[in-house]
Design a protein around this motif. Structure first.
Motif, PDB file in Angstrom:
ATOM      1  N   ILE A  34      13.545  78.420 106.907  1.00 56.64           N
ATOM      2  CA  ILE A  34      12.834  79.696 107.703  1.00 56.64           C
ATOM      3  C   ILE A  34      13.495  80.999 107.387  1.00 56.64           C
ATOM      4  CG2 ILE A  34      12.728  80.447 110.133  1.00 56.64           C
ATOM      5  CD1 ILE A  34      12.306  77.426 110.997  1.00 56.64           C
ATOM      6  N   ALA A  35      15.028  80.811 107.332  1.00 51.95           N
ATOM      7  CA  ALA A  35      15.562  82.110 106.839  1.00 51.95           C
ATOM      8  C   ALA A  35      15.362  82.739 105.601  1.00 51.95           C
ATOM      9  CB  ALA A  35      17.150  81.892 106.833  1.00 51.95           C
ATOM     10  N   ALA A  36      14.773  81.642 104.728  1.00 54.25           N
ATOM     11  CA  ALA A  36      14.189  82.229 103.376  1.00 54.25           C
ATOM     12  C   ALA A  36      12.831  82.895 103.419  1.00 54.25           C
ATOM     13  CB  ALA A  36      14.052  80.984 102.258  1.00 54.25           C
ATOM     14  N   VAL A  37      12.160  82.116 104.550  1.00 56.81           N
ATOM     15  CA  VAL A  37      10.767  82.806 104.822  1.00 56.81           C
ATOM     16  C   VAL A  37      10.739  84.101 105.344  1.00 56.81           C
ATOM     17  CG1 VAL A  37       8.722  82.557 106.288  1.00 56.81           C
ATOM     18  CG2 VAL A  37       9.609  80.700 104.962  1.00 56.81           C
ATOM     19  N   ILE A  38      11.767  84.461 106.532  1.00 54.22           N
ATOM     20  CA  ILE A  38      12.011  85.698 106.893  1.00 54.22           C
ATOM     21  C   ILE A  38      12.281  86.574 105.924  1.00 54.22           C
ATOM     22  CG2 ILE A  38      13.439  86.940 108.495  1.00 54.22           C
ATOM     23  CD1 ILE A  38      13.648  83.989 110.081  1.00 54.22           C
ATOM     24  N   SER A  42       9.987  89.853 104.586  1.00 55.09           N
ATOM     25  CA  SER A  42      10.485  91.092 105.014  1.00 55.09           C
ATOM     26  C   SER A  42      11.073  91.911 103.795  1.00 55.09           C
ATOM     27  CB  SER A  42      11.684  91.279 106.127  1.00 55.09           C
ATOM     28  OG  SER A  42      12.633  90.302 105.541  1.00 55.09           O
ATOM     29  N   GLY A  43      10.808  91.315 102.617  1.00 52.77           N
ATOM     30  CA  GLY A  43      11.151  91.971 101.356  1.00 52.77           C
ATOM     31  C   GLY A  43      12.812  91.911 100.969  1.00 52.77           C
ATOM     32  N   GLY A  44      13.449  91.019 101.593  1.00 53.92           N
ATOM     33  CA  GLY A  44      14.881  90.782 101.501  1.00 53.92           C
ATOM     34  C   GLY A  44      15.285  90.080 100.217  1.00 53.92           C
ATOM     35  N   ASP A  45      16.361  89.733 100.022  1.00 48.71           N
ATOM     36  CA  ASP A  45      17.012  89.171  98.849  1.00 48.71           C
ATOM     37  C   ASP A  45      17.298  87.712  99.104  1.00 48.71           C
ATOM     38  OD1 ASP A  45      18.439  88.193  96.739  1.00 48.71           O
ATOM     39  OD2 ASP A  45      20.210  89.618  96.893  1.00 48.71           O
ATOM     40  N   LEU A  46      16.655  86.657  98.573  1.00 51.78           N
ATOM     41  CA  LEU A  46      16.661  85.306  99.029  1.00 51.78           C
ATOM     42  C   LEU A  46      17.960  84.771  98.476  1.00 51.78           C
ATOM     43  CD1 LEU A  46      15.296  82.727  99.917  1.00 51.78           C
ATOM     44  CD2 LEU A  46      14.434  82.356  97.567  1.00 51.78           C
ATOM     45  N   ASP A 241       6.880  70.449 103.715  1.00 53.44           N
ATOM     46  CA  ASP A 241       5.836  71.052 102.852  1.00 53.44           C
ATOM     47  C   ASP A 241       5.437  72.369 103.423  1.00 53.44           C
ATOM     48  OD1 ASP A 241       4.830  69.797 105.139  1.00 53.44           O
ATOM     49  OD2 ASP A 241       2.983  69.369 104.372  1.00 53.44           O
ATOM     50  N   TYR A 242       5.308  72.609 104.785  1.00 51.38           N
ATOM     51  CA  TYR A 242       4.733  73.805 105.000  1.00 51.38           C
ATOM     52  C   TYR A 242       5.848  75.078 104.628  1.00 51.38           C
ATOM     53  CZ  TYR A 242       2.930  77.295 108.313  1.00 51.38           C
ATOM     54  OH  TYR A 242       2.419  78.713 108.890  1.00 51.38           O
ATOM     55  N   LEU A 243       7.100  74.762 104.947  1.00 48.35           N
ATOM     56  CA  LEU A 243       7.962  75.646 104.824  1.00 48.35           C
ATOM     57  C   LEU A 243       8.216  76.030 103.442  1.00 48.35           C
ATOM     58  CD1 LEU A 243      10.444  74.708 107.807  1.00 48.35           C
ATOM     59  CD2 LEU A 243       9.185  76.691 107.632  1.00 48.35           C
ATOM     60  N   GLN A 244       8.142  75.004 102.549  1.00 46.18           N
ATOM     61  CA  GLN A 244       8.652  75.368 101.217  1.00 46.18           C
ATOM     62  C   GLN A 244       7.355  75.918 100.598  1.00 46.18           C
ATOM     63  OE1 GLN A 244       9.138  71.285  99.304  1.00 46.18           O
ATOM     64  NE2 GLN A 244      11.453  71.284 100.025  1.00 46.18           N
ATOM     65  N   LYS A 245       6.242  75.701 101.053  1.00 44.73           N
ATOM     66  CA  LYS A 245       5.192  76.433 100.643  1.00 44.73           C
ATOM     67  C   LYS A 245       5.441  78.191 101.024  1.00 44.73           C
ATOM     68  CE  LYS A 245       1.575  72.935 100.129  1.00 44.73           C
ATOM     69  NZ  LYS A 245       0.602  72.269 101.074  1.00 44.73           N
ATOM     70  N   LYS A 246       5.564  78.278 101.996  1.00 47.26           N
ATOM     71  CA  LYS A 246       5.879  79.689 102.649  1.00 47.26           C
ATOM     72  C   LYS A 246       6.954  80.345 102.023  1.00 47.26           C
ATOM     73  CE  LYS A 246       3.677  80.725 106.529  1.00 47.26           C
ATOM     74  NZ  LYS A 246       2.993  82.058 106.757  1.00 47.26           N
ATOM     75  N   ALA A 247       7.992  79.500 101.513  1.00 52.80           N
ATOM     76  CA  ALA A 247       9.230  80.160 100.643  1.00 52.80           C
ATOM     77  C   ALA A 247       8.952  80.317  99.248  1.00 52.80           C
ATOM     78  CB  ALA A 247      10.515  79.433 101.125  1.00 52.80           C
ATOM     79  N   TYR A 248       8.448  79.191  98.814  1.00 45.39           N
ATOM     80  CA  TYR A 248       8.530  79.287  97.250  1.00 45.39           C
ATOM     81  C   TYR A 248       7.118  79.057  96.666  1.00 45.39           C
ATOM     82  CZ  TYR A 248      12.977  77.590  98.683  1.00 45.39           C
ATOM     83  OH  TYR A 248      14.588  77.440  99.213  1.00 45.39           O
ATOM     84  N   GLY A 249       5.902  79.050  97.609  1.00 47.67           N
ATOM     85  CA  GLY A 249       4.461  78.773  97.087  1.00 47.67           C
ATOM     86  C   GLY A 249       4.205  77.617  96.667  1.00 47.67           C
TER      87      GLY A 249
END
Length: 290
Positions: A34-38, A42-46, A241-249
């Protein structure tokens, strides 16, 4: 969710504004993703998020927090958390008595901000809510609820109650011996197999959260129209699965440790429908059938 007139728990400890160190079960990769998605949205540094999460999980580094005055929204969330915890105490005390499981010993809940010291080491808000069996305490940064609302569109009183009841579900697992047994097995198998055991633990905690909701409604008529949909929406958006797709595609099933969205929804809704913790065995069925 109807909470007006409900009692507050005596087991809540307010540590907002204090610094410390923690990590336990129930947060981990979900909070990190979730932090990674955020960060990505927001254009931040993963890499910075990853470094902070790894630091928390390894117990390194303290973060100093300046004392602050909670706003009205945060105080409402604090009151909700306290009332929901009280509801879990009432429900699980009744269930343990009915099942002949002995006395239910409720967990503490520490409300903190930023970082906190626990019996499990150090953690921070980026790992999400978690349960530490070493001190039998649920740890919660209330900003997590605001994060859920802003970044993954999951919100509402019953949604937040589900998150709390899930962590209390881990405490129930601890009292029943399930948690220690699972952790012992996880230490003896491969990482992939350990992840699958973790998924089973998390899905059972989802089921127990549903069991709580069913029985809390039976005891207090607490569920209002739309509440179940709030919780189901949250469960669908915190699947690996949902969060990984959000974070990593893409999704990485070998690294799942909380379960697919459809699994989380399935076990939560089963608990809400059945209300019987004895029917929540996620360990004896094939992994592919979860």
């Amino acid at each position: 969710m109807r909470l007006n007139g409900r009692r507050n728990s005596n087991n809540v400890v307010d540590k907002r504004g204090l610094s410390g160190k923690a990590v336990g079960i129930g947060g981990g990769i979900v909070g990190f993703i979730i932090a990674a998605v955020i960060t990505l949205l927001s254009g931040g540094d993963l890499s910075q998020v990853a470094g902070n999460a790894i630091g928390a999980l390894s117990g390194g580094g303290e973060t100093q927090q300046a004392a602050r005055q909670p706003d009205a929204e945060e105080q409402q969330l604090y009151d909700l958390a306290s009332k929901v915890l009280a509801g879990t105490e009432d429900v699980w005390t009744d269930i343990f008595k009915q099942k002949g499981w002995g006395e239910y010993r409720p967990p503490k809940m520490v409300i903190y901000s930023g970082s906190v010291q626990t019996g499990c080491g150090q953690g921070n808000a980026q790992v999400g809510p978690f349960y530490c069996s070493a001190d039998q305490t649920v740890y919660l940064d209330l900003d997590f609820f605001k994060t859920m609302q802003r970044q993954i569109g999951a919100s509402g009183d019953f949604c937040y109650a589900y998150v709390i009841a899930h962590e209390v579900g881990h405490h129930v697992q601890y009292l029943l011996g399930t948690l220690d047994d699972a952790h012992s097995r996880m230490a003896q198998v491969s990482e992939r197999e350990a992840n699958q055991i973790s998924v089973r633990l998390e899905l059972q905690a989802d089921y127990y959260a549903g069991v709580w909701g069913h029985n809390d409604n039976r005891m207090f008529n607490s569920i209002e129209p739309g509440d179940v949909e709030e919780a189901v929406n949250a469960a669908s958006k915190i699947g690996d699965d949902y969060l990984q797709k959000k974070a990593y595609g893409r999704e990485m099933p070998e690294s799942f440790n909380h379960g697919r969205s459809e699994w989380r929804v399935r076990w939560l809704t089963r608990g809400l429908e059945w209300g019987d913790p004895s029917r929540g065995d996620t360990f004896s069925i094939p992994y592919s059938s979860l």
